[in-house]
Design an enzyme around this catalytic site. Structure first.
Site, PDB file in Angstrom:
ATOM      1  CB  THR A   1      -1.138  -0.241   1.204  1.00 36.49           C
ATOM      2  OG1 THR A   1      -2.115  -1.766   1.512  1.00 36.49           O
ATOM      3  CG2 THR A   1      -2.024   1.102   1.551  1.00 36.49           C
ATOM      4  CB  SER A   2       1.797   4.013  -1.972  1.00 35.38           C
ATOM      5  OG  SER A   2       2.148   2.841  -3.108  1.00 35.38           O
ATOM      6  CD  GLU A   3      -0.089   4.520   4.974  1.00 32.76           C
ATOM      7  OE1 GLU A   3       1.159   5.044   5.308  1.00 32.76           O
ATOM      8  OE2 GLU A   3      -0.541   3.494   4.833  1.00 32.76           O
ATOM      9  CG  LEU A   4       0.398   9.958  -1.797  1.00 31.47           C
ATOM     10  CD1 LEU A   4      -0.171  11.156  -1.865  1.00 31.47           C
ATOM     11  CD2 LEU A   4       2.058   9.816  -2.424  1.00 31.47           C
ATOM     12  NE  ARG A   5       6.388  15.649   1.097  1.00 35.10           N
ATOM     13  CZ  ARG A   5       7.070  15.855   0.807  1.00 35.10           C
ATOM     14  NH1 ARG A   5       6.452  16.954   1.213  1.00 35.10           N
ATOM     15  NH2 ARG A   5       8.626  15.854   1.046  1.00 35.10           N
TER      16      ARG A   5
END
Length: 79
Positions: free
Chosen positions: A38-42
Site C-alpha cells: 500500500t502506498s502512503e503519501l507524506r
C-alpha cells in the site's frame, strides 16, 4: 506473515505494519499474491487528502523513488 524490509538511502518500508483493510489485504488473503503493498503519501494527517500545492511534486518524487526500489526488489526476488 513474514516481515519484509526494503531500504534505500531515501526510504524505509515495513510491510508488516497493520492497515485498515486496503485492497492489498484482499490480494494477499484471497488471491495469495506474492507481493502486495500500500502506498502512503507524506502527509501525517494535517492535510488529509489535500496536500498543499508546494508538496505535490515532492510527494510524487518520493513515491516514484519508492516504486523504483520496490519494483527492483520484486524483480530480484522473482529471478
Amino acid at each position: 506473515m513474514t516481515e519484509s524490509r526494503i531500504q534505500s538511502s531515501i526510504i524505509r518500508f515495513n510491510f508488516t505494519d497493520p492497515a485498515a483493510g486496503a485492497s492489498d489485504d484482499w490480494y494477499k488473503g484471497v488471491v495469495d499474491a506474492r507481493f502486495v503493498y500500500t502506498s502512503e503519501l507524506r502527509d501525517t494527517g494535517r492535510y488529509g487528502f489535500r496536500l498543499p500545492p508546494r508538496q505535490i511534486i515532492p510527494s510524487g518524487e518520493e513515491l516514484w523513488a519508492a516504486f523504483k526500489v520496490i519494483f527492483a526488489k520484486m524483480v530480484e526476488l522473482s529471478e
